[in-house]
Design a protein around this motif. Structure first.
Motif, PDB file in Angstrom:
ATOM      1  N   GLU A  10       0.817  -1.212   0.000  1.00  0.00           N
ATOM      2  CA  GLU A  10       0.000   0.000   0.000  1.00  0.00           C
ATOM      3  C   GLU A  10       0.852   1.264   0.000  1.00  0.00           C
ATOM      4  N   GLU A  11       2.003   1.221   0.656  1.00  0.00           N
ATOM      5  CA  GLU A  11       2.859   2.405   0.688  1.00  0.00           C
ATOM      6  C   GLU A  11       3.487   2.673  -0.675  1.00  0.00           C
ATOM      7  N   THR A  12       3.779   1.611  -1.412  1.00  0.00           N
ATOM      8  CA  THR A  12       4.309   1.796  -2.766  1.00  0.00           C
ATOM      9  C   THR A  12       3.241   2.396  -3.667  1.00  0.00           C
ATOM     10  N   LYS A  13       1.999   1.931  -3.527  1.00  0.00           N
ATOM     11  CA  LYS A  13       0.892   2.511  -4.292  1.00  0.00           C
ATOM     12  C   LYS A  13       0.694   3.978  -3.916  1.00  0.00           C
ATOM     13  N   MET A  33       7.333  11.710   2.219  1.00  0.00           N
ATOM     14  CA  MET A  33       7.064  11.072   0.931  1.00  0.00           C
ATOM     15  C   MET A  33       8.340  10.947   0.107  1.00  0.00           C
ATOM     16  N   TYR A  34       9.192  11.948   0.173  1.00  0.00           N
ATOM     17  CA  TYR A  34      10.478  11.902  -0.534  1.00  0.00           C
ATOM     18  C   TYR A  34      11.278  10.674  -0.098  1.00  0.00           C
ATOM     19  N   VAL A  35      11.322  10.423   1.214  1.00  0.00           N
ATOM     20  CA  VAL A  35      12.072   9.282   1.751  1.00  0.00           C
ATOM     21  C   VAL A  35      11.432   7.962   1.313  1.00  0.00           C
ATOM     22  N   LYS A  36      10.101   7.891   1.354  1.00  0.00           N
ATOM     23  CA  LYS A  36       9.407   6.668   0.939  1.00  0.00           C
ATOM     24  C   LYS A  36       9.737   6.307  -0.504  1.00  0.00           C
ATOM     25  N   ILE A  37       9.750   7.314  -1.354  1.00  0.00           N
ATOM     26  CA  ILE A  37      10.025   7.066  -2.774  1.00  0.00           C
ATOM     27  C   ILE A  37      11.476   6.636  -2.974  1.00  0.00           C
ATOM     28  N   ARG A  45      11.172   2.894 -10.397  1.00  0.00           N
ATOM     29  CA  ARG A  45      11.805   3.155 -11.699  1.00  0.00           C
ATOM     30  C   ARG A  45      11.392   2.099 -12.719  1.00  0.00           C
ATOM     31  N   LYS A  46      11.436   0.845 -12.297  1.00  0.00           N
ATOM     32  CA  LYS A  46      11.112  -0.253 -13.210  1.00  0.00           C
ATOM     33  C   LYS A  46       9.648  -0.193 -13.639  1.00  0.00           C
ATOM     34  N   TYR A  47       8.772   0.109 -12.690  1.00  0.00           N
ATOM     35  CA  TYR A  47       7.342   0.197 -13.004  1.00  0.00           C
ATOM     36  C   TYR A  47       7.068   1.276 -14.047  1.00  0.00           C
ATOM     37  N   GLU A 241      -6.205  -5.518 -14.140  1.00  0.00           N
ATOM     38  CA  GLU A 241      -5.684  -6.086 -12.893  1.00  0.00           C
ATOM     39  C   GLU A 241      -4.390  -5.399 -12.476  1.00  0.00           C
ATOM     40  N   THR A 242      -3.529  -5.107 -13.451  1.00  0.00           N
ATOM     41  CA  THR A 242      -2.271  -4.425 -13.150  1.00  0.00           C
ATOM     42  C   THR A 242      -2.528  -3.029 -12.591  1.00  0.00           C
ATOM     43  N   ILE A 243      -3.490  -2.327 -13.171  1.00  0.00           N
ATOM     44  CA  ILE A 243      -3.824  -0.983 -12.694  1.00  0.00           C
ATOM     45  C   ILE A 243      -4.327  -1.032 -11.254  1.00  0.00           C
ATOM     46  N   VAL A 244      -5.167  -2.006 -10.932  1.00  0.00           N
ATOM     47  CA  VAL A 244      -5.669  -2.155  -9.564  1.00  0.00           C
ATOM     48  C   VAL A 244      -4.533  -2.509  -8.605  1.00  0.00           C
ATOM     49  N   ASP A 245      -3.619  -3.373  -9.045  1.00  0.00           N
ATOM     50  CA  ASP A 245      -2.524  -3.830  -8.185  1.00  0.00           C
ATOM     51  C   ASP A 245      -1.488  -2.746  -7.901  1.00  0.00           C
ATOM     52  N   THR A 246      -1.363  -1.773  -8.801  1.00  0.00           N
ATOM     53  CA  THR A 246      -0.265  -0.809  -8.677  1.00  0.00           C
ATOM     54  C   THR A 246      -0.709   0.626  -8.417  1.00  0.00           C
TER      55      THR A 246
END
Length: 388
Positions: A10-13, A33-37, A45-47, A241-246
């Motif tokens: 959830e934090e990545t989303k 938020m800067y630190v989380k990213i 980056r990969k996403y 599904e990918t949109i919901v997951d990410t």
């Protein structure tokens, strides 16, 4: 193309959402938020690279997702700007700052003199600080630069410049300025049209489709390439599904359109929002739904679109006001019919829910399938007040 299944918590989303919604995220203004990213730099980056071919810029000052669209649309302009001159002056401001360093100070009078020389050299009499309209335009530019934290005011008030051209303000250039413009393949002067900025990237249809979906309020099938249509038709479920997951979004696909929706709170612009005109549009959708599905006065075509003559659209808006106007904001209630029709149509066009021609209005399927109703207890309350 293989679509990797990213394990997003959830934090990545939350990070993805923040990058979508903000021009940039600075370390000084949004440290958490800067630190989380930064902690999730590799997966983010990969996403963005694999899904959109978007560049995620991360440095000691900020993180910035370069959200380059497939096509430039009207709504992508700077909302704080009102006139062409605003954009001209903003470009001149960027040119002025190019020779400066972070932390450097300068006076408003110095900036005004430089811009006057620059613009009048290109086109004489374009800019006159004696004209209040020009000063107001520049105030909008300076306030926008302040909002982005490109500049900060150390002394003085920018708004005073609107009343008096002799007013002085002391500015400081921040460390964020150098990162405002994205990198380009060649010098900006070498470009002859803005579309060249969009076309210099090598995108396949998969990336184009994702960019289309995420940078447009609604994507009409007619706007897609054959390759994009192939991906949407054949891999729709997996993309959804990918949109919901990410992300915090869900993909809705109609016969002739696709769009993102969200059941989670979104801080930036959405439809509908809390503004009164959004309520009027939803109630219009209810009226349209009734005329199409219940009384059959109006009929959609095979693509789900509803084509109305201007008089019919006006009639629909008028009926909407008569049936639902009692619950609208005081401002919207005071609109005459011409103003209401114009405001409703402008909002519909902004969200690509309608298209206007000289003698007709075309309502697209997503609007035709909406409804807007007051809660029963609210209707009962209004009726009780009318009786009493």
């Amino acid at each position: 193309m293989d679509e990797q299944n990213f394990e997003f918590d959830e934090e990545t989303k939350e990070c993805v959402h923040a990058l979508f919604e903000n021009f940039w995220i600075s370390r000084t203004m949004s440290l958490e938020m800067y630190v989380k990213i930064r902690e999730r730099e590799t997966i983010l980056r990969k996403y963005f690279e694999d899904t959109f071919r978007w560049r995620l810029q991360i440095n000691k000052e900020l993180v910035k997702l370069e959200k380059v669209p497939v096509v430039a649309e009207t709504w992508m302009g700077i909302s704080a700007f009102r006139e062409r001159l605003d954009y001209v002056l903003f470009c001149c401001l960027m040119s002025f700052l190019e020779s400066k360093l972070p932390g450097e100070r300068f006076l408003l009078s110095t900036l005004c003199d430089e811009l006057l020389l620059l613009l009048n050299e290109i086109q004489p009499d374009t800019l006159k600080w004696t004209e209040q309209a020009h000063r107001r335009s520049f105030i909008r530019v300076l306030k926008y630069a302040e909002t982005l934290k490109i500049l900060t005011v150390e002394e003085g008030n920018v708004f005073d410049f609107g009343a008096d051209e002799e007013q002085e303000v002391l500015f400081v250039i921040t460390a964020l300025y150098p990162y405002f413009l994205r990198r380009t393949a060649k010098e900006i002067k070498a470009y002859t049209h803005f579309e060249e900025f969009l076309q210099e990237e090598s995108l396949n249809d998969y990336h184009r489709l994702y960019r289309h979906i995420f940078t447009s309020p609604l994507v009409h099938r007619s706007e897609l390439t054959l390759g994009e249509k192939f991906w949407l038709d054949n891999v729709q479920r997996r993309i959804g599904e990918t949109i919901v997951d990410t992300t915090n979004f869900e993909l809705e696909v109609y016969r002739e359109a696709a769009l993102l929706t969200s059941s989670s709170p979104i801080s930036h612009e959405t439809f509908p929002d809390a503004k009164g005109i959004s309520m009027a549009v939803l109630h219009l959708a209810q009226v349209v739904h009734g005329k199409v599905s219940e009384t059959h006065e109006w009929a959609t075509d095979v693509q789900g679109r509803l084509l109305l003559a201007n008089a019919q659209f006006r009639e629909g808006v008028h009926e909407t006001k008569l049936r639902f106007g009692y619950g609208w904001s005081k401002e919207i209630q005071t609109y005459d019919l011409d103003t209401l029709v114009r405001e409703v149509l402008n909002l519909l066009k902004t969200w690509k829910l309608a298209e206007e021609s000289e003698d007709s209005v075309c309502l697209f399927a997503p609007l035709v399938r909406m409804v807007g109703q007051y809660p029963i207890d609210y209707q009962n309350k209004i009726q009780a007040e009318e009786v009493s």
